[in-house]
Each structure stands twice: as C-alpha cells, then as structure tokens.
Design a protein around this motif. Structure first.
Motif, PDB file in Angstrom:
ATOM      1  N   GLY A  46       0.713  -1.160   0.050  1.00 28.57           N
ATOM      2  CA  GLY A  46      -0.081   0.017  -0.050  1.00 28.57           C
ATOM      3  C   GLY A  46       0.867   1.311  -0.108  1.00 28.57           C
ATOM      4  O   GLY A  46       0.331   2.347   0.282  1.00 28.57           O
ATOM      5  N   SER A  47       2.035   1.097  -0.152  1.00 26.91           N
ATOM      6  CA  SER A  47       2.983   2.365  -0.121  1.00 26.91           C
ATOM      7  C   SER A  47       2.965   3.235  -1.522  1.00 26.91           C
ATOM      8  O   SER A  47       3.059   4.377  -1.635  1.00 26.91           O
ATOM      9  N   VAL A  48       2.185   2.513  -2.561  1.00 25.33           N
ATOM     10  CA  VAL A  48       2.044   3.219  -3.957  1.00 25.33           C
ATOM     11  C   VAL A  48       0.660   3.712  -4.013  1.00 25.33           C
ATOM     12  O   VAL A  48      -0.369   2.958  -3.647  1.00 25.33           O
ATOM     13  N   LYS A  49       0.619   4.750  -4.440  1.00 26.36           N
ATOM     14  CA  LYS A  49      -0.955   5.396  -4.857  1.00 26.36           C
ATOM     15  C   LYS A  49      -1.001   5.819  -6.253  1.00 26.36           C
ATOM     16  O   LYS A  49      -0.173   6.517  -6.779  1.00 26.36           O
ATOM     17  N   TYR A  50      -1.955   5.218  -6.681  1.00 24.21           N
ATOM     18  CA  TYR A  50      -2.482   5.445  -8.197  1.00 24.21           C
ATOM     19  C   TYR A  50      -3.188   6.796  -8.599  1.00 24.21           C
ATOM     20  O   TYR A  50      -4.418   6.672  -7.899  1.00 24.21           O
ATOM     21  N   LEU A  51      -2.998   7.444  -9.035  1.00 21.34           N
ATOM     22  CA  LEU A  51      -3.722   8.687  -9.568  1.00 21.34           C
ATOM     23  C   LEU A  51      -4.170   8.659 -11.083  1.00 21.34           C
ATOM     24  O   LEU A  51      -3.596   8.294 -11.670  1.00 21.34           O
ATOM     25  N   LEU A  52      -5.342   9.530 -11.300  1.00 20.19           N
ATOM     26  CA  LEU A  52      -5.908   9.275 -12.393  1.00 20.19           C
ATOM     27  C   LEU A  52      -6.453  10.937 -12.948  1.00 20.19           C
ATOM     28  O   LEU A  52      -7.151  11.320 -12.156  1.00 20.19           O
ATOM     29  N   SER A  53      -6.115  11.375 -14.019  1.00 20.00           N
ATOM     30  CA  SER A  53      -6.497  12.592 -14.585  1.00 20.00           C
ATOM     31  C   SER A  53      -6.736  12.656 -15.771  1.00 20.00           C
ATOM     32  O   SER A  53      -6.524  11.738 -16.695  1.00 20.00           O
ATOM     33  N   GLY A  54      -7.784  13.631 -16.332  1.00 21.61           N
ATOM     34  CA  GLY A  54      -7.940  13.686 -17.781  1.00 21.61           C
ATOM     35  C   GLY A  54      -9.367  13.793 -18.010  1.00 21.61           C
ATOM     36  O   GLY A  54     -10.088  13.959 -17.334  1.00 21.61           O
ATOM     37  N   GLU A  55     -10.075  13.638 -19.298  1.00 25.78           N
ATOM     38  CA  GLU A  55     -11.100  13.625 -19.731  1.00 25.78           C
ATOM     39  C   GLU A  55     -11.900  12.376 -18.877  1.00 25.78           C
ATOM     40  O   GLU A  55     -11.724  11.341 -19.037  1.00 25.78           O
ATOM     41  N   LYS A 112     -21.769   9.801 -29.145  1.00 23.46           N
ATOM     42  CA  LYS A 112     -21.695  11.340 -28.602  1.00 23.46           C
ATOM     43  C   LYS A 112     -20.435  11.483 -28.291  1.00 23.46           C
ATOM     44  O   LYS A 112     -19.774  12.580 -28.707  1.00 23.46           O
ATOM     45  N   LYS A 113     -19.252  10.418 -27.993  1.00 22.44           N
ATOM     46  CA  LYS A 113     -17.849  10.578 -27.804  1.00 22.44           C
ATOM     47  C   LYS A 113     -17.369   9.330 -27.817  1.00 22.44           C
ATOM     48  O   LYS A 113     -17.780   8.320 -27.244  1.00 22.44           O
ATOM     49  N   SER A 114     -16.148   9.095 -29.095  1.00 24.29           N
ATOM     50  CA  SER A 114     -15.767   7.704 -29.427  1.00 24.29           C
ATOM     51  C   SER A 114     -14.508   7.495 -28.417  1.00 24.29           C
ATOM     52  O   SER A 114     -14.384   6.354 -28.403  1.00 24.29           O
ATOM     53  N   HIS A 115     -13.943   8.458 -27.796  1.00 23.55           N
ATOM     54  CA  HIS A 115     -12.701   8.078 -26.961  1.00 23.55           C
ATOM     55  C   HIS A 115     -12.622   9.163 -25.997  1.00 23.55           C
ATOM     56  O   HIS A 115     -13.132  10.454 -26.034  1.00 23.55           O
ATOM     57  N   TYR A 116     -11.802   8.886 -24.772  1.00 23.72           N
ATOM     58  CA  TYR A 116     -11.230   9.635 -23.848  1.00 23.72           C
ATOM     59  C   TYR A 116      -9.795   9.592 -23.696  1.00 23.72           C
ATOM     60  O   TYR A 116      -9.008   8.449 -23.576  1.00 23.72           O
ATOM     61  N   VAL A 117      -9.111  10.699 -23.428  1.00 29.61           N
ATOM     62  CA  VAL A 117      -7.642  10.828 -23.218  1.00 29.61           C
ATOM     63  C   VAL A 117      -7.494  11.209 -21.800  1.00 29.61           C
ATOM     64  O   VAL A 117      -8.079  12.129 -21.367  1.00 29.61           O
ATOM     65  N   LEU A 118      -6.797  10.160 -20.868  1.00 31.54           N
ATOM     66  CA  LEU A 118      -6.534  10.401 -19.663  1.00 31.54           C
ATOM     67  C   LEU A 118      -4.983  10.240 -19.349  1.00 31.54           C
ATOM     68  O   LEU A 118      -4.275   9.850 -20.149  1.00 31.54           O
ATOM     69  N   HIS A 119      -4.506  10.734 -18.001  1.00 25.15           N
ATOM     70  CA  HIS A 119      -3.062  10.674 -17.687  1.00 25.15           C
ATOM     71  C   HIS A 119      -3.171   9.987 -16.277  1.00 25.15           C
ATOM     72  O   HIS A 119      -4.004  10.100 -15.413  1.00 25.15           O
ATOM     73  N   ALA A 120      -2.191   8.966 -16.203  1.00 27.15           N
ATOM     74  CA  ALA A 120      -1.965   8.128 -15.298  1.00 27.15           C
ATOM     75  C   ALA A 120      -0.819   8.442 -14.283  1.00 27.15           C
ATOM     76  O   ALA A 120       0.354   8.757 -14.947  1.00 27.15           O
ATOM     77  N   ARG A 121      -0.788   8.384 -12.984  1.00 30.17           N
ATOM     78  CA  ARG A 121       0.513   8.746 -12.233  1.00 30.17           C
ATOM     79  C   ARG A 121       0.481   7.650 -10.965  1.00 30.17           C
ATOM     80  O   ARG A 121      -0.321   7.467 -10.436  1.00 30.17           O
ATOM     81  N   ALA A 122       1.856   7.122 -10.892  1.00 24.54           N
ATOM     82  CA  ALA A 122       2.161   6.534  -9.593  1.00 24.54           C
ATOM     83  C   ALA A 122       2.969   7.280  -8.602  1.00 24.54           C
ATOM     84  O   ALA A 122       3.977   7.771  -9.045  1.00 24.54           O
ATOM     85  N   ILE A 123       2.596   7.527  -7.376  1.00 27.67           N
ATOM     86  CA  ILE A 123       3.472   8.275  -6.291  1.00 27.67           C
ATOM     87  C   ILE A 123       3.576   7.446  -4.911  1.00 27.67           C
ATOM     88  O   ILE A 123       2.775   6.482  -4.541  1.00 27.67           O
ATOM     89  N   ASP A 124       4.354   7.800  -4.376  1.00 30.65           N
ATOM     90  CA  ASP A 124       4.706   7.155  -2.754  1.00 30.65           C
ATOM     91  C   ASP A 124       3.749   7.952  -1.880  1.00 30.65           C
ATOM     92  O   ASP A 124       3.799   9.176  -1.810  1.00 30.65           O
ATOM     93  N   ARG A 125       3.032   7.023  -1.370  1.00 27.25           N
ATOM     94  CA  ARG A 125       1.980   7.550  -0.450  1.00 27.25           C
ATOM     95  C   ARG A 125       2.507   8.309   0.588  1.00 27.25           C
ATOM     96  O   ARG A 125       1.886   9.175   1.215  1.00 27.25           O
ATOM     97  N   LEU A 126       3.740   8.032   1.120  1.00 34.47           N
ATOM     98  CA  LEU A 126       4.303   8.722   2.258  1.00 34.47           C
ATOM     99  C   LEU A 126       4.874  10.120   1.769  1.00 34.47           C
ATOM    100  O   LEU A 126       4.772  11.121   2.436  1.00 34.47           O
TER     101      LEU A 126
END
Length: 791
Positions: A90-99, A124-138
């Motif tokens: 559980g030390s790694v935290k996953y984050l998601l951003s974008g459409e 209505k919308k055929s695709h979505y563009v997102l961004h992924a990050r992995a950070i240290d939780r501490l």
C-alpha cells in the motif's frame, strides 16, 4: 515494474490489445497480458548506483476499451494499472486525471483498477484521453512518471439506419423501359462503420412491387414493369427499407416513402366522341362569325394533347372555315359566305383532328388523328328584300322639268313566301329631296329642275322593306348623273390688259386668247370674230386659229404710250353647242415700252412713272421738299426737348395749394407759421427777402394791435386786401399767395369774440388762466408781445 490487466476482461479483443512489452523479451501466451511502464533507473532504493545492473524501463500504454451502452448494476471494469515499485504494501498510490476522470472513470488508488461508473455512448464521444501517475503514499514523490493513455468506447449496434431527407418525390415517363432509373435513396447509420457490421446497410422494397425494384447496395429505384400507362394509373407509393448488420437477423432498420409520378408522353391519339354531328345554322348568320364548335378528346396532357382541326371536303371548306382554340382545344367553325336557305338547305363537313407534337417512339400505336362528319342544316328565316343589283347608276338631262323619270330599281323578297315590298328614299341626305320614288314600282323621278353647273352628280339611298315586316330593310346606293345641255354662253377673261409693246410691227401677234364655257366641252369648239356692225379697227385685228383659240394681231406699227396708252377691242365668241350661243367681250390693250429678252411681253418700270405725268425734275423737287419738311420737324422737336428740360418753378401740381400747416397740439399762433417757410423751400434765392417781408407783416400787425387789442374803425378785410396788393407788386415772390389768415367772424355778435384780433379792453391776463389749457397758450403769447413793446 509492470501494469497488468485483469484476467476478467469481457472479450478476447481486450486481451489482444493489452500487450506486454519488455526490454528482454515477450511473455508467453500463458502469462497475464499487462501493459507495461518502463523507465531508466540510475539509482538504487538507497541512492547508490548499481554499476552491474541498469534495467531500462518505460510506460508503454496500449488503448483500453470499454463497451458503450453498459446497463449492468455494477461499474464496468476497464483495466488495471500496476507499478513494479508496488510491493503490495500500500505504499504506492495511483492517480488518474484527464477527460472523464472522477466523473466517468474512477481508479482504485491502492490496486490501480479502473472502472467506468456511467453508461457511455460512442456516437456522442468515441474516446477519452487520460493521464496516469504512481506516487509514494508517504513522500508524495512520483515513483513512475506521468503517462497519457486513451480509453476507446467500443461500438455496439444501437442505432437504426435513417433517411434524413425523406419522404421523397420522384417521376418517370410513362411507357418507360424496364430498368429505367427513377430515384436513389441514401440512408445513414450513426454506428461505427469500421467495426463489425453495425453500419453496413442493405436496401429492400416493402411496398411498390411488382412495379419497381431497388438496388440493395446503392438504393437506386428502377422500373420493374414495361408499358406503365399514366392514363391507367398516375401515382405510386413506394416504401423503401434500410437495414444494418448487412441485413442479417437482429439488425436494426428504418424506412421511407417515395411518391413516384408517371409523367405524360404522347401515346394517345385524339378521338371524337361521336362519328356524326348535326348543327343548325340560320341563313341570316353573319359572314366571319362563329356558328358552332366541335371538340376531340385526347387523354394526354399539355403539348401532347395539342391538336389542329381542318375541313377536308371541298364543299364544306368553300362555305365554312375552322380554327383551333388552343386554350379549350376546340375547333371553332365560322361562316365564309352568306347562306341562302332557298338555294341550299344543308351542308356536310368532314372534320379532322390531328396532334401537332408527335413522338416517333410511339408511332406504332397508330395514326395520331381522328375524323368525324358534321352536318349543318340551314334554317329558313324571314329575310329583308334583296335588290337585283348592288348599286345603280342613272342619268337625267339638266333643266328637265320636275317629275322627269330618272330610272327604276328592282328588289324582291328572297323567301319562298315572296311577300310584297315597298320602296322609299332615305331622307337623311340633302340630295334625297331632289328625287322621289314610286313605293310600288321603284320608279325614280325628279322633284325639280336640275342644273349640271351646280352639281353634276347626285347620290341617294333607296330603301325597301316588306309590307308585313317593315323592320327588315335593305339599302342600295343610287348615283344620278346630270347630263349637260348647252345653256351657258362662252366668255373671254378680261381681268388683265393685253400688253402691246411700242416696237410691235404690223401683223405681229400680240397675244393668243381662249374662251371658257360652264357647259361641257362636248358642246363643240369655240369660234372668234370681230363685230361686223362696228367700223374696221385701224389698230388691231383678230385671227381665229380654229382650235378654240384666237390671236390678236397689230394692224399697224408705231404704237406710242405718250400718244395713247389704252385701247379697247370688242371680240365675239361662239360655242359649238346646240343651240349655238355667243357673247361679246371687250379686251383692254395697254401700250408700253417692253423689257428686252423676256419670254412674255413685260412693261418696263419707268414706263409707269411716265404715265403718271411726272418728269425727273419734278420727282427731284418733290424729294427736296420732303427733306426740308423732315429737317423742320427735327428742329422743332429739338427745341421743345430743350425747353422741357428747364427747372420748373412748380415741380408738381400738388404745389399749387394753400400753405396749410396742421399740428396735433394747440399751436402758439403766428409762431407756428414761422416753423415752416414754404417760400424758402420753393425759391431759395428769395428766402431772405421773404423773411424780411414777414417781419414787416408782423410789425404792421403789432401796430394794428393796440394795447386795447381792438379794431374799432377798421375791418380785417381791408388789411387782407392791402397785403394782397403788396404781394401782387412783389415780382420776386412765388406766383401764388402764401397768406396765413384767420376766419372773419363779423360784427355785432352778442356772445363776443374769442379771436386773438378782437379781445375786450382792458384785458386782465390773470383771468385768462381760468379759461382752460387752450387759452393759456394764447395768454402767454400776448403777454410776451406786450412786454416787448412796453418801454
């Protein structure tokens, strides 16, 4: 580190797209399919360099897929993110951003699992563009750099084909060949055409068979039957269906309607409803007017139904004509010649109707024309009598007595009854009063004697009608010529004198004369001679040229205007008529010197001056007198103009008047007259002397006014007369009297006088102030005068 997709993918396609790439090889098919993220790592966990092992890793993302229109109770699983740095603690935290991050797509921060919590619509919308990050939780430090990836919405067949422009209208000519293209319909499908058969459309016809077909691939509608006749059926309703999934079972479909109209072609000839017609026409029908109509039917439309009519038999074409009414497509029958029931009671017409615009493609259908027979029955009507001639020309001699027969007109009733008729003359014209006609026989006579010299021709109108029906009237023009008889003697024009030149010799022709006669020249030629009962003329003679002319000849020479200017020559002229008529005319001959070179004898201008008895000297003397008179007139006018320019003593008529000065206030007596000296204005040179004369007048007046202010022994008239005498003797004054006088009131008035010249004595001026403001001014004036004369 690596990111693995869940083994619970919904379809094998997702597993194929989740490809694991490593720097040292490719996993076996049995290994879990995971997207990987590699990056270069130059430091160990404790910050020391690992000189022997430097793995090169990086994020390499393939596309995630998610199905549209998900309707399950749970969120739809999309995929999983995983880092090799994640030890599961559980030390790694996953984050998601974008459409759609957080609203549509959510990620488990601990495990990296991505879910879609809403149902998506690819259209209505055929695709979505997102961004992924992995950070240290501490420490919140990135253990993996940020990476971009795409989630595509996978299509499902959820849209039926549509016809956006329907319904449609189309047309095709009737009698078109099988397979003739009519119209093309096109349907649209909102599904993805690149994925599966969701957007693959197949066309079919639901209604409109067996007349039309549709191409299943391109939607072209074609005719399926030959010889479709518009006259049998004009409109067709065709329903076209478009179905996706290549038309397989389970595909969605949409439909539209196409209204197809058959357009007209000339495939029908004209047809008369009947082969025989009958028409009644009265014999009184007017020529050129329509007497009937006939019509052939044509089932075609527009120009395809246009036709012309004609009469094919000679008998009918000679009496009747037919024209085409293009609006009503009717044949209009008109009369060409007058009808006569007594001569012919019926006519037969062969009428033909022909199309004007033929289509050679349908010539096999037969001749595009039709014929019919029209029988015209002539009706008998009561007609007006008819004259045997269209006009009459008659003649009568002039001077014939009244009731002389001129000629006869004849008319008869054209009807079979042959009714009795009467004749009469139209009395509207002036010539009609000169003639009369017998009502029964039509004999025309004169009512008085006619004179050809007044009018050689007369025009009358003879009318006739039936006795039983006087409303039916016929007319005929009658021209009467008045024949000439020799009732006028010839004459010679004597308006101008014949010129006899002074140089004429004996026997020379002076002039050729001719005679005139009011009668017709057919009475014969004219003859000329000198009177036999007169002595032989010693100066002139006459020669008859025997061509209705005569020549006047000089019997001698040596004519002189000074000796005798005018001569008279009587001449007798006869005509050649029966009886023989003659007259005597006297010719005037003038002797004068003539101009040389003229074609006709012309007198010189000076000859007329000499005839007046004036010589050249006399003319010069007359001219000098006229000039002297003109000089005297000019001199007189000049003197008058100079005299009129002198300065007048009196400028205008308004100056001759009494010098009356009027003011609005109560003046001060004689002081007012001094305010305006009219003499000074009229004669400035004598202004000073006039002023002295007025001073003298004032002095005399003051002497006359004693302290008692009375004139017991003198009359004011005497004073005025004295001043008039002095004014008359004064030659320097103006030519009129300029006196200021007061009215004379007379004597013996019991009420006394208010005049300034007749005051009671002694005068107490203190009492005058009580008389009013008008008298106060006079009191002040008298007080000043008294003070001036008091020592």
């Amino acid at each position: 580190m690596r990111a693995a997709s869940s083994p619970a993918c919904l379809c094998p396609l997702l597993l194929c797209l989740c490809v694991i790439q490593r720097s040292h090889g490719t996993p076996s098919p049995s290994s879990p399919v995971r997207p990987t993220l590699n990056h270069n790592q130059t430091k160990s966990a404790d910050g020391e360099k690992d000189a022997h092992h430097r793995p090169k890793r990086g994020w390499i993302w393939n596309q995630f897929f998610v199905l549209e229109e998900h309707i399950g109770p749970d969120a739809q699983y999309v995929g999983k993110l995983h880092s090799n740095s994640d030890k599961g603690d559980g030390s790694v935290k996953y984050l998601l951003s974008g459409e759609g991050a957080g609203t549509i797509f959510i990620i488990n921060e601990m495990t990296g699992d991505i879910h879609a919590k809403k149902s998506l619509d690819r259209e209505k919308k055929s695709h979505y563009v997102l961004h992924a990050r992995a950070i240290d939780r501490l420490t919140n430090r990135a253990v993996e750099p940020e990476s971009e990836f795409i989630i595509k919405v996978q299509d499902v067949n959820d849209n039926a084909p549509k016809f956006p422009d329907g319904p449609f209208s189309a047309s095709v000519p009737e009698m078109a060949d099988t397979g003739t293209s009519v119209f093309q319909v096109t349907a649209t499908d909102a599904d993805d055409p690149t994925y599966g058969n969701s957007a693959k459309i197949v066309y079919s016809i639901l209604q409109g068979q067996p007349f039309f077909t549709v191409d299943p691939k391109i939607g072209v509608i074609r005719t399926a039957m030959p010889n479709m006749d518009r006259e049998s059926r004009e409109m067709y309703l065709v329903i076209i269906q478009a179905k996706d999934m290549a038309g397989s079972v389970g595909g969605l479909s949409g439909s539209t309607t196409v209204n197809i109209t058959l357009t007209d072609v000339n495939d029908n000839p004209p047809r008369f409803p009947q082969k025989n017609y009958q028409l009644y026409v009265p014999e009184s029908a007017q020529v050129g007017k329509a007497v009937g109509k006939i019509k052939a039917n044509d089932e075609d439309l527009g120009i395809n139904a246009e036709m012309t009519y004609k009469i094919t038999n000679e008998e009918g074409a000679a009496m009747f004509s037919i024209s085409t009414d293009s609006d009503k497509k009717e044949g209009v029958i008109s009369l060409k010649k007058p009808l006569d029931y007594e001569k012919k009671k019926a006519y037969s017409l062969n009428i033909e109707g022909v199309n004007t615009h033929l289509d050679p493609r349908f010539s096999y259908l037969g001749p595009f024309k039709d014929t019919t027979t029209l029988k015209i029955i002539i009706g008998d009507v009561d007609e007006a009598p008819v004259f045997t001639m269209d006009y009459y020309i008659m003649d009568v001699y002039e001077n014939a007595p009244a009731e002389t027969e001129v000629g006869m007109v004849t008319a008869q009733d054209p009807d079979s009854t042959r009714s009795k008729i009467k004749y009469f003359i139209d009395q509207n014209a002036e010539d009609d009063t000169l003639f009369s006609i017998d009502a029964k026989s039509g004999l025309i006579k004169t009512t008085r004697s006619l004179d050809r010299e007044e009018a050689a021709w007369h025009n009358i109108t003879v009318m006739t009608s039936e006795l039983d029906n006087p409303n039916l009237v016929s007319f005929v023009p009658v021209t009467v010529q008045v024949l000439d008889v020799n009732d006028n003697a010839p004459s010679i024009a004597t308006d101008s004198a014949l010129i006899v030149c002074e140089g004429y010799k004996a026997g020379q022709v002076i002039q050729t004369i001719k005679a005139t006669d009011k009668d017709n020249f057919a009475n014969g030629q004219f003859s000329f001679a000198l009177p036999e009962d007169l002595p032989v003329n010693p100066n002139f003679t006459l020669k008859d040229n025997e061509d209705s002319s005569a020549s006047v000849l000089a019997r001698r020479q040596g004519f002189s205007q000074a000796e005798q200017e005018l001569y008279q020559l009587p001449v007798i002229v006869w005509d050649g008529g029966e009886p023989l008529l003659s007259s005597t005319s006297t010719l005037t001959l003038r002797v004068c010197p003539c101009q040389h070179g003229a074609r006709a004898p012309v007198c010189r201008a000076q000859a007329f001056l000499s005839s007046a008895g004036l010589s050249t000297g006399a003319l010069v003397a007359i001219l000098l007198c006229v000039l002297i008179l003109l000089a005297i007139v000019v001199l007189f006018v000049t003197l008058r103009s100079k005299k009129s320019k002198k300065e007048p003593l009196i400028i205008s008529e308004e100056d001759i008047r009494e010098n009356i000065v009027t003011y609005d206030d109560e003046g001060g007596g004689e002081e007012d007259t001094e305010a305006f000296d009219i003499a000074a204005l009229r004669n400035p040179a004598a202004a000073e002397e006039m002023r002295l004369r007025k001073d003298l007048w004032r002095a005399i007046g003051m002497e006359a006014l004693s302290p008692s202010l009375t004139l017991p022994d003198e009359d004011i008239h005497d004073v005025i007369k004295l001043k008039v005498v002095k004014a008359d003797r004064d030659m320097s004054g103006p030519p009129y009297d300029s006196l200021q006088t007061y009215a004379y009131e007379g004597r013996g008035s019991p009420s006394g006088s208010i005049s300034s010249l007749d005051l009671p004595e002694p005068l107490d001026l203190s009492e005058v102030d009580d008389w009013g403001p008008e008298v106060q001014i006079l009191s002040r004036l008298f007080e000043e005068k008294i003070n001036q004369h008091t020592p």
